[in-house]
Structure formats: structure tokens, C-alpha cells
Design a protein around this motif. Structure first.
Motif, PDB file in Angstrom:
ATOM      1  N   VAL A 216     -12.750  -9.785   1.498  1.00 47.31           N
ATOM      2  CA  VAL A 216     -13.321  -9.012   0.251  1.00 47.31           C
ATOM      3  C   VAL A 216     -13.051  -9.993  -0.650  1.00 47.31           C
ATOM      4  CG1 VAL A 216     -13.603  -7.221  -1.521  1.00 47.31           C
ATOM      5  CG2 VAL A 216     -12.667  -6.740   0.942  1.00 47.31           C
ATOM      6  N   GLY A 217     -14.192 -11.068  -1.073  1.00 49.13           N
ATOM      7  CA  GLY A 217     -13.971 -12.159  -1.902  1.00 49.13           C
ATOM      8  C   GLY A 217     -12.753 -13.097  -1.349  1.00 49.13           C
ATOM      9  N   PRO A 218     -11.818 -13.562  -2.146  1.00 48.06           N
ATOM     10  CA  PRO A 218     -10.688 -14.121  -1.354  1.00 48.06           C
ATOM     11  C   PRO A 218      -9.585 -13.454  -0.958  1.00 48.06           C
ATOM     12  CG  PRO A 218     -10.585 -14.147  -4.039  1.00 48.06           C
ATOM     13  CD  PRO A 218     -11.905 -13.327  -3.551  1.00 48.06           C
ATOM     14  N   VAL A 219      -9.891 -12.087  -1.058  1.00 46.03           N
ATOM     15  CA  VAL A 219      -8.628 -11.142  -0.574  1.00 46.03           C
ATOM     16  C   VAL A 219      -9.008 -11.088   0.983  1.00 46.03           C
ATOM     17  CG1 VAL A 219      -7.462  -9.280  -0.697  1.00 46.03           C
ATOM     18  CG2 VAL A 219      -8.310 -10.297  -2.827  1.00 46.03           C
ATOM     19  N   ALA A 220      -7.954 -11.171   1.882  1.00 46.05           N
ATOM     20  CA  ALA A 220      -7.921 -10.943   3.188  1.00 46.05           C
ATOM     21  C   ALA A 220      -7.413  -9.681   3.525  1.00 46.05           C
ATOM     22  CB  ALA A 220      -7.125 -12.209   3.788  1.00 46.05           C
ATOM     23  N   LEU A 221      -8.180  -8.903   4.218  1.00 45.74           N
ATOM     24  CA  LEU A 221      -7.655  -7.551   4.484  1.00 45.74           C
ATOM     25  C   LEU A 221      -7.374  -7.545   6.025  1.00 45.74           C
ATOM     26  CD1 LEU A 221     -10.093  -4.977   2.623  1.00 45.74           C
ATOM     27  CD2 LEU A 221      -7.689  -5.845   1.993  1.00 45.74           C
ATOM     28  N   ARG A 222      -6.291  -7.588   6.627  1.00 41.10           N
ATOM     29  CA  ARG A 222      -5.718  -7.908   7.629  1.00 41.10           C
ATOM     30  C   ARG A 222      -5.423  -6.554   8.487  1.00 41.10           C
ATOM     31  NH1 ARG A 222      -4.815 -13.299   8.307  1.00 41.10           N
ATOM     32  NH2 ARG A 222      -4.912 -14.178   6.533  1.00 41.10           N
ATOM     33  N   ALA A 223      -5.951  -6.261   9.517  1.00 39.90           N
ATOM     34  CA  ALA A 223      -5.619  -4.827  10.282  1.00 39.90           C
ATOM     35  C   ALA A 223      -4.234  -4.705  10.603  1.00 39.90           C
ATOM     36  CB  ALA A 223      -6.498  -4.805  11.487  1.00 39.90           C
ATOM     37  N   TYR A 224      -3.608  -5.665  11.212  1.00 40.97           N
ATOM     38  CA  TYR A 224      -2.232  -5.675  11.483  1.00 40.97           C
ATOM     39  C   TYR A 224      -1.391  -5.296  10.364  1.00 40.97           C
ATOM     40  CZ  TYR A 224       2.427  -7.268  13.188  1.00 40.97           C
ATOM     41  OH  TYR A 224       3.657  -7.292  13.568  1.00 40.97           O
ATOM     42  N   ALA A 225      -1.580  -5.837   9.121  1.00 38.62           N
ATOM     43  CA  ALA A 225      -0.657  -5.392   7.832  1.00 38.62           C
ATOM     44  C   ALA A 225      -0.949  -4.041   7.761  1.00 38.62           C
ATOM     45  CB  ALA A 225      -0.880  -6.476   6.632  1.00 38.62           C
ATOM     46  N   LEU A 226      -2.219  -3.522   7.556  1.00 40.37           N
ATOM     47  CA  LEU A 226      -2.684  -2.433   7.106  1.00 40.37           C
ATOM     48  C   LEU A 226      -1.929  -1.209   8.118  1.00 40.37           C
ATOM     49  CD1 LEU A 226      -6.465  -2.676   6.471  1.00 40.37           C
ATOM     50  CD2 LEU A 226      -4.431  -2.562   4.668  1.00 40.37           C
ATOM     51  N   PHE A 227      -1.953  -1.427   9.422  1.00 41.58           N
ATOM     52  CA  PHE A 227      -1.317  -0.597  10.193  1.00 41.58           C
ATOM     53  C   PHE A 227       0.325  -0.438  10.088  1.00 41.58           C
ATOM     54  CE2 PHE A 227      -5.390  -0.514  12.321  1.00 41.58           C
ATOM     55  CZ  PHE A 227      -5.817   0.650  12.309  1.00 41.58           C
ATOM     56  N   ILE A 228       0.572  -1.619   9.844  1.00 44.78           N
ATOM     57  CA  ILE A 228       2.246  -1.559   9.519  1.00 44.78           C
ATOM     58  C   ILE A 228       2.442  -0.852   8.345  1.00 44.78           C
ATOM     59  CG2 ILE A 228       4.100  -3.126   8.821  1.00 44.78           C
ATOM     60  CD1 ILE A 228       3.647  -3.250  11.770  1.00 44.78           C
ATOM     61  N   ILE A 229       1.774  -0.935   7.239  1.00 46.39           N
ATOM     62  CA  ILE A 229       1.794  -0.222   6.072  1.00 46.39           C
ATOM     63  C   ILE A 229       1.746   1.240   6.265  1.00 46.39           C
ATOM     64  CG2 ILE A 229       0.820   0.227   3.731  1.00 46.39           C
ATOM     65  CD1 ILE A 229       0.267  -2.862   3.539  1.00 46.39           C
ATOM     66  N   LEU A 230       0.618   1.607   6.994  1.00 50.11           N
ATOM     67  CA  LEU A 230       0.381   3.143   7.416  1.00 50.11           C
ATOM     68  C   LEU A 230       1.568   3.636   8.087  1.00 50.11           C
ATOM     69  CD1 LEU A 230      -1.535   5.393   7.418  1.00 50.11           C
ATOM     70  CD2 LEU A 230      -2.420   4.402   9.426  1.00 50.11           C
ATOM     71  N   GLY A 231       2.271   2.833   8.975  1.00 51.08           N
ATOM     72  CA  GLY A 231       3.318   3.398   9.907  1.00 51.08           C
ATOM     73  C   GLY A 231       4.280   3.556   8.976  1.00 51.08           C
ATOM     74  N   ILE A 232       4.726   2.835   7.999  1.00 51.15           N
ATOM     75  CA  ILE A 232       5.809   3.038   7.397  1.00 51.15           C
ATOM     76  C   ILE A 232       5.677   4.177   6.282  1.00 51.15           C
ATOM     77  CG2 ILE A 232       6.896   1.736   5.008  1.00 51.15           C
ATOM     78  CD1 ILE A 232       6.380  -0.988   6.319  1.00 51.15           C
ATOM     79  N   ILE A 233       4.587   4.338   5.898  1.00 51.12           N
ATOM     80  CA  ILE A 233       4.039   5.677   4.891  1.00 51.12           C
ATOM     81  C   ILE A 233       4.481   6.949   5.783  1.00 51.12           C
ATOM     82  CG2 ILE A 233       2.418   6.945   3.781  1.00 51.12           C
ATOM     83  CD1 ILE A 233       1.383   4.247   2.818  1.00 51.12           C
ATOM     84  N   VAL A 234       3.920   6.884   6.996  1.00 53.37           N
ATOM     85  CA  VAL A 234       4.212   8.137   7.774  1.00 53.37           C
ATOM     86  C   VAL A 234       5.704   8.324   7.992  1.00 53.37           C
ATOM     87  CG1 VAL A 234       3.521   9.131  10.069  1.00 53.37           C
ATOM     88  CG2 VAL A 234       1.791   7.971   8.803  1.00 53.37           C
ATOM     89  N   ALA A 235       6.357   7.259   8.273  1.00 53.27           N
ATOM     90  CA  ALA A 235       7.672   7.326   8.641  1.00 53.27           C
ATOM     91  C   ALA A 235       8.595   7.913   7.292  1.00 53.27           C
ATOM     92  CB  ALA A 235       8.352   6.116   9.029  1.00 53.27           C
TER      93      ALA A 235
END
Length: 357
Positions: A21-40
Motif C-alpha cells: 500500500v504505497g511504500p508500506v508492505a502488508l505481510r500475511a505472516y506478520a498479520l497472522f502472528i499479530i492476530l494469534g497474539i490478540i486471540v491468545a
């Protein structure tokens, strides 16, 4: 090269794992790690409150545990795959690129546990009880994180012809150069492999269900549920490691993760059987600040007065004054009536004497 006909029943990999998104990289790996942390954290806190602890405790502890866990996970990955970073033609700086994947669960649990211990010690609560509360959530977070491996096309097994085999695509960047991590699929299938990340994710979910059922049925505590989580995970990871053929550091021809899984499995089982039975008293799960506040209240220390409390007190005071005024008026009226009655009685006596002969 596998023909198209042979691939009809296979599971395709995602065409890419990184979006810009422009210069920002959205990485699936990081997003799922963050989601997992929130759930935990969310689920762990609910379980902690249900066991008698204070709401918000797990989030407070996570402030310590999560950074420690991420550092520990990365250190373990780098140490067990050190030739890729420090061997011949290695790239040492890549060891810092966590976003490219590579977090070892053993290091994450070890250093994350140290961070949790520090947080628990500061609050004055038992870390073993907290571990029991968050164990199912941690394992569910690991299962969610494995979806990130799917997008990264990593942690897969040997080549296979089973119907649920996973297609690994060739990915290239905008310049047409090979880039399996951040590139986009060109549609060419490199190989079909066992989706071992999926096997592990499914196994993790099954162990999560087992942990919840065991906890409800037997109400275990003192860190024994956490030990059961570790043992269950290690058992599944041991089998998964036997199915992988990607590069990994080995000891005597055996993958180091296979050794680790076996050793930790038996250590966890030993703790499960030797640790104290039963569950902690809910009162033992309260923080030292909570206990101090309760003790201060029992000692008669006045609690801070809010505006609402002050208004209520003024209203009560006004009511009390009105009651006292009414009582005084009533007493005055009764006294007046008594005096009048006394006077009437006296007049009657005098009149009676005058009537005598």
C-alpha cells in the motif's frame, strides 16, 4: 515437472504473501502472528478471570511476555539455521529480518516464559496458574500463525502425490527475478509437497480442544495444564519434523527440532505427573495491589470520596437535619399540650374547692 492433470486435486498456494500500500508492505505472516497474539490475550484473560483472577492481568503480563517471546523465537531459529546466516555465502543481517519468517516455538516459549515470570512477579501472582489459563490460547495462536507459513510457502514437507498435496509456485518480483518470499506467482508449479504446516495447525486445534475438556473435567492447576499443552504440541511436532526435508541444522543426521521435541516432551510429562495436584485457590490469583487495597479497607482506611458519594452524603445529612427539626417540633408540641393539660387540671381542682359548703 508435474503435469496439469496431476495437479487438479492439489491445494494451491497463495499467489503472493506480501501486498504493498504505497511504500508500506502488508505481510500475511506478520498479520497472522499479530492476530494469534490478540486471540491468545483475549481468550487467556477470560479464562484467568473465570479462575478467580483480575480482568486485564493477561494483557499486563503480555507486555513482558510477547517481546521476550519474539526475541526468543528468532534467536532459536537463527541458532538452529545458523549456516544460512553465518555460513559460507550467508547473510548475517538477514538474522534481524523477522518479517521474512522464522520463529522457533521453543525459544519463544522459553524466553516468553521468562518475560511472563517477570510480569507475574511484579504483580505478585503465580506464573504457573497464569500458564494454565493461557495455555489453550497460546496453542490456538500457534495454529493461526501457521496460516502465515502457508502464504510464505514455507515449512512444507517432502514431495508427495496425495490428493491434498500442496502446490509450490515459482514467484518473481517486478523485475522478473526469482523472489519466493515477496514475489508474485507466475503460475509455474515447482513441486507438490506435504502441507506439514497444515498438519501441525490441525493437530494444534485438536490439542486445544483436549486442553479445554481436560481442564473442565479435572480442574487441574499449578502449571500442569501448561505442561500438557507443551507435551501435546511436542508430540505432533516430532511427527511433522520427520516429514520435512527442507534444510535444517542436524545432530548425528537428525534434525535438531526432532531432538528438541523429544526432550521437551518427556520433561513436560514428568512435570505433569510430579507437580502438585488440584487447582490454586482463587484468592491466590489476586495481585498484591488488590490484596493491599482489600487489607486497607478492612483496616478502616477511608476510600477516596467521589462526587456522587459526596452528593449522597449531603442528601443524607439534609434528611437527618429535617428529621431532627421535626422531632424537636413534635417534642415542643407535646410539652405545650402537657402544660395546658396540667393547667386545666389545676383550674378544675380550684373550682371544686370553691363549690364545697
Amino acid at each position: 515437472m508435474t503435469s496439469t492433470v496431476d495437479l487438479l486435486a492439489y491445494i494451491p498456494s497463495p499467489p503472493q504473501g506480501v501486498w504493498y500500500v504505497g511504500p508500506v508492505a502488508l505481510r500475511a505472516y506478520a498479520l497472522f502472528i499479530i492476530l494469534g497474539i490478540i486471540v491468545a490475550i483475549v481468550w487467556g484473560d477470560r479464562r484467568w478471570v473465570a479462575r478467580g483472577g483480575e480482568k486485564g492481568t493477561v494483557l499486563d503480563i503480555a507486555i513482558w511476555a510477547v517481546p521476550f517471546g519474539l526475541i526468543g523465537g528468532r534467536l532459536y531459529h537463527v541458532l538452529t539455521d545458523w549456516p544460512a546466516y553465518f555460513g559460507e555465502n550467508g547473510q548475517p543481517l538477514d538474522a534481524l529480518k523477522v518479517w521474512q519468517g522464522g520463529l522457533g516455538i521453543w525459544g519463544a516459549v522459553f524466553l516468553g516464559g521468562i518475560g511472563a515470570w517477570i510480569g507475574c512477579r511484579r504483580r505478585g501472582i503465580p506464573v504457573s496458574a497464569l500458564g494454565d489459563a493461557i495455555a489453550p490460547g497460546i496453542l490456538l495462536a500457534q495454529a493461526i500463525g501457521r496460516i502465515g507459513n502457508y502464504f510464505n510457502q514455507e515449512l512444507y514437507g517432502r514431495e508427495t502425490t496425495v490428493p491434498w498435496g500442496l502446490e509450490i509456485f515459482e514467484r518473481v518480483n517486478s523485475s522478473g527475478q526469482l523472489d519466493q518470499l515477496a514475489g508474485v506467482s507466475n503460475g509455474e508449479v515447482i513441486r507438490v509437497v506435504h502441507p506439514t504446516f497444515l498438519y501441525e495447525a490441525v493437530w494444534n486445534v485438536l490439542i486445544v480442544i483436549l486442553l479445554v475438556l481436560v481442564d473442565r473435567r479435572f480442574k487441574i492447576g499449578h502449571g500442569r495444564l501448561f505442561a500438557l499443552y507443551v507435551a501435546g504440541y511436542c508430540l505432533g511436532r516430532f511427527v511433522v519434523e520427520l516429514m520435512r526435508d527442507d534444510f535444517a541444522y542436524e545432530i548425528a543426521g537428525i534434525r535438531v527440532n526432532t531432538f528438541t521435541s523429544g526432550i521437551v516432551f518427556f520433561a513436560a510429562l514428568a512435570y505433569f505427573f510430579l507437580a502438585k495436584k488440584g487447582r490454586e485457590d482463587p484468592a491466590d490469583l489476586k495481585s498484591k495491589d488488590y490484596v493491599a487495597a482489600v487489607a486497607a479497607g478492612e483496616a478502616g482506611v477511608a476510600a477516596p470520596v467521589t462526587e456522587t458519594d459526596s452528593a449522597k452524603a449531603d442528601a443524607k445529612g439534609a434528611d437527618a437535619e429535617d428529621s431532627e427539626s421535626d422531632a424537636a417540633e413534635s417534642a415542643s408540641s407535646e410539652a405545650s399540650a402537657s402544660t395546658a393539660a396540667s393547667d386545666e387540671s389545676s383550674d378544675a381542682v380550684k373550682l371544686s374547692k370553691k363549690d364545697k359548703p
